[in-house]
Design a protein around this motif. Structure first.
Motif, mmCIF file in Angstrom:
data_model
loop_
_atom_site.group_PDB
_atom_site.id
_atom_site.type_symbol
_atom_site.label_atom_id
_atom_site.label_comp_id
_atom_site.label_asym_id
_atom_site.label_seq_id
_atom_site.Cartn_x
_atom_site.Cartn_y
_atom_site.Cartn_z
ATOM 1 N N GLY A 172 0.827 -1.206 0.000
ATOM 2 C CA GLY A 172 0.000 0.000 0.000
ATOM 3 C C GLY A 172 0.855 1.247 0.000
ATOM 4 O O GLY A 172 2.060 1.187 0.254
ATOM 5 N N LEU A 173 0.241 2.364 -0.316
ATOM 6 C CA LEU A 173 0.922 3.659 -0.317
ATOM 7 C C LEU A 173 0.672 4.319 1.036
ATOM 8 O O LEU A 173 -0.474 4.445 1.463
ATOM 9 C CB LEU A 173 0.385 4.534 -1.452
ATOM 10 C CG LEU A 173 0.672 4.036 -2.871
ATOM 11 C CD1 LEU A 173 -0.075 4.880 -3.897
ATOM 12 C CD2 LEU A 173 2.166 4.030 -3.170
ATOM 13 N N LYS A 174 1.750 4.729 1.703
ATOM 14 C CA LYS A 174 1.617 5.235 3.083
ATOM 15 C C LYS A 174 1.064 6.649 3.138
ATOM 16 O O LYS A 174 0.344 6.994 4.069
ATOM 17 C CB LYS A 174 2.968 5.198 3.779
ATOM 18 C CG LYS A 174 3.395 3.782 4.134
ATOM 19 C CD LYS A 174 4.445 3.789 5.251
ATOM 20 C CE LYS A 174 4.955 2.381 5.518
ATOM 21 N NZ LYS A 174 6.208 2.090 4.798
ATOM 22 N N LYS A 175 1.455 7.474 2.157
ATOM 23 C CA LYS A 175 1.098 8.894 2.258
ATOM 24 C C LYS A 175 -0.119 9.239 1.407
ATOM 25 O O LYS A 175 -0.169 8.882 0.229
ATOM 26 C CB LYS A 175 2.274 9.755 1.803
ATOM 27 C CG LYS A 175 3.506 9.603 2.669
ATOM 28 C CD LYS A 175 4.630 10.475 2.115
ATOM 29 C CE LYS A 175 5.954 10.136 2.782
ATOM 30 N NZ LYS A 175 7.093 10.475 1.933
ATOM 31 N N ASP A 176 -1.038 9.976 1.997
ATOM 32 C CA ASP A 176 -2.198 10.459 1.249
ATOM 33 C C ASP A 176 -1.768 11.231 0.006
ATOM 34 O O ASP A 176 -2.414 11.167 -1.033
ATOM 35 C CB ASP A 176 -3.073 11.369 2.124
ATOM 36 C CG ASP A 176 -3.852 10.574 3.167
ATOM 37 O OD1 ASP A 176 -3.884 9.327 3.066
ATOM 38 O OD2 ASP A 176 -4.408 11.207 4.080
ATOM 39 N N ALA A 177 -0.658 11.974 0.137
ATOM 40 C CA ALA A 177 -0.179 12.776 -0.995
ATOM 41 C C ALA A 177 0.213 11.889 -2.179
ATOM 42 O O ALA A 177 -0.022 12.245 -3.333
ATOM 43 C CB ALA A 177 1.003 13.647 -0.564
ATOM 44 N N GLU A 178 0.804 10.728 -1.861
ATOM 45 C CA GLU A 178 1.167 9.789 -2.936
ATOM 46 C C GLU A 178 -0.086 9.222 -3.597
ATOM 47 O O GLU A 178 -0.142 9.031 -4.813
ATOM 48 C CB GLU A 178 1.942 8.598 -2.355
ATOM 49 C CG GLU A 178 3.362 8.857 -1.952
ATOM 50 C CD GLU A 178 4.035 7.572 -1.478
ATOM 51 O OE1 GLU A 178 3.543 6.971 -0.495
ATOM 52 O OE2 GLU A 178 5.023 7.162 -2.110
ATOM 53 N N ILE A 179 -1.071 8.926 -2.792
ATOM 54 C CA ILE A 179 -2.327 8.365 -3.303
ATOM 55 C C ILE A 179 -3.020 9.383 -4.217
ATOM 56 O O ILE A 179 -3.416 9.055 -5.337
ATOM 57 C CB ILE A 179 -3.242 7.922 -2.136
ATOM 58 C CG1 ILE A 179 -2.586 6.747 -1.402
ATOM 59 C CG2 ILE A 179 -4.638 7.559 -2.637
ATOM 60 C CD1 ILE A 179 -3.312 6.311 -0.143
ATOM 61 N N ASP A 180 -3.112 10.634 -3.736
ATOM 62 C CA ASP A 180 -3.730 11.693 -4.552
ATOM 63 C C ASP A 180 -2.986 11.849 -5.878
ATOM 64 O O ASP A 180 -3.597 12.002 -6.936
ATOM 65 C CB ASP A 180 -3.697 13.038 -3.819
ATOM 66 C CG ASP A 180 -4.645 13.066 -2.638
ATOM 67 O OD1 ASP A 180 -5.464 12.132 -2.503
ATOM 68 O OD2 ASP A 180 -4.559 14.018 -1.845
ATOM 69 N N ALA A 181 -1.649 11.809 -5.784
ATOM 70 C CA ALA A 181 -0.838 12.027 -6.990
ATOM 71 C C ALA A 181 -1.001 10.872 -7.972
ATOM 72 O O ALA A 181 -1.181 11.095 -9.175
ATOM 73 C CB ALA A 181 0.631 12.206 -6.599
ATOM 74 N N VAL A 182 -0.972 9.650 -7.480
ATOM 75 C CA VAL A 182 -1.060 8.512 -8.404
ATOM 76 C C VAL A 182 -2.454 8.448 -9.043
ATOM 77 O O VAL A 182 -2.592 8.090 -10.211
ATOM 78 C CB VAL A 182 -0.612 7.180 -7.731
ATOM 79 C CG1 VAL A 182 -1.752 6.475 -7.008
ATOM 80 C CG2 VAL A 182 0.024 6.249 -8.765
ATOM 81 N N ILE A 183 -3.464 8.857 -8.307
ATOM 82 C CA ILE A 183 -4.815 8.909 -8.881
ATOM 83 C C ILE A 183 -4.871 9.975 -9.988
ATOM 84 O O ILE A 183 -5.435 9.734 -11.062
ATOM 85 C CB ILE A 183 -5.889 9.143 -7.784
ATOM 86 C CG1 ILE A 183 -6.054 7.864 -6.940
ATOM 87 C CG2 ILE A 183 -7.230 9.565 -8.394
ATOM 88 C CD1 ILE A 183 -6.974 8.008 -5.738
ATOM 89 N N ALA A 184 -4.248 11.119 -9.739
ATOM 90 C CA ALA A 184 -4.199 12.165 -10.776
ATOM 91 C C ALA A 184 -3.478 11.650 -12.017
ATOM 92 O O ALA A 184 -3.902 11.893 -13.153
ATOM 93 C CB ALA A 184 -3.508 13.421 -10.235
ATOM 94 N N TYR A 185 -2.391 10.908 -11.792
ATOM 95 C CA TYR A 185 -1.655 10.332 -12.923
ATOM 96 C C TYR A 185 -2.524 9.329 -13.687
ATOM 97 O O TYR A 185 -2.609 9.376 -14.925
ATOM 98 C CB TYR A 185 -0.371 9.655 -12.423
ATOM 99 C CG TYR A 185 0.369 8.912 -13.508
ATOM 100 C CD1 TYR A 185 0.939 9.596 -14.586
ATOM 101 C CD2 TYR A 185 0.482 7.524 -13.477
ATOM 102 C CE1 TYR A 185 1.599 8.915 -15.602
ATOM 103 C CE2 TYR A 185 1.143 6.839 -14.488
ATOM 104 C CZ TYR A 185 1.691 7.534 -15.549
ATOM 105 O OH TYR A 185 2.332 6.862 -16.556
ATOM 106 N N LEU A 186 -3.201 8.439 -12.950
ATOM 107 C CA LEU A 186 -4.052 7.437 -13.614
ATOM 108 C C LEU A 186 -5.179 8.090 -14.405
ATOM 109 O O LEU A 186 -5.576 7.599 -15.452
ATOM 110 C CB LEU A 186 -4.619 6.442 -12.580
ATOM 111 C CG LEU A 186 -3.600 5.455 -12.002
ATOM 112 C CD1 LEU A 186 -4.217 4.648 -10.866
ATOM 113 C CD2 LEU A 186 -3.048 4.527 -13.083
#
Ligand code: HEM
Length: 108
Positions: free
Chosen positions: A88-102
């Protein structure tokens, strides 16, 4: 925005051992992730999903941002029996960013 997308592209390196996106992408260990945001779960043609993912798909799971964020934070906790072996991704910021990328990538 473009900066978030570029951060997300870096975060996506953590996914690339199993997932491809973009033109000509193919399913490998994990399914192709083109146009996955807003898509029905378990719906990539030809990919052999776990029973758990098939059950979630039958229950109507849609990968909107909320569901996707919860899955990516703790895949195995979110979906008991998933065969996605990723902590899993630990940081909310990483999750937000990867969703934006997807969101930004598609096979077209
Ligand atoms: C499934 C995203 C990392 C292997 C999925 C799905 C998404 C996803 C959205 C569901 C696809 C669908 O319903 O068609 C991601 C992202 C990752 C990541 C964004 C990185 C942050 C990984 C890694 C692996 C992996 C590192 C391999 C070690 C799989 C597998 C499935 C899957 C095998 C199918 C799960 C099942 O049938 O239960 N992934 N993934 N993923 N992923 Fe990942």
């Amino acid at each position: 925005d473009a900066e978030l997308v570029s951060k997300g592209e870096k975060t996506f390196k953590k996914c690339k051992s199993c997932h491809q996106v973009g033109e000509g992408a193919k399913s490998k260990t994990g399914p192709v992730l083109n146009n996955i945001i807003g898509a029905s779960a378990g719906n990539v043609e030809g990919f052999r999903y776990s029973k758990a993912m098939k059950a979630a798909a039958a229950d109507g799971l849609i990968w909107n941002e909320t569901e996707m964020a919860a899955f990516l934070a703790k895949p195995k906790k979110y979906m008991k029996g998933t065969k996605m072996s990723f902590a899993g991704l630990k940081k909310d910021a990483e999750i937000d960013a990867v969703i934006a990328y997807l969101r930004s990538v598609s096979g077209r």
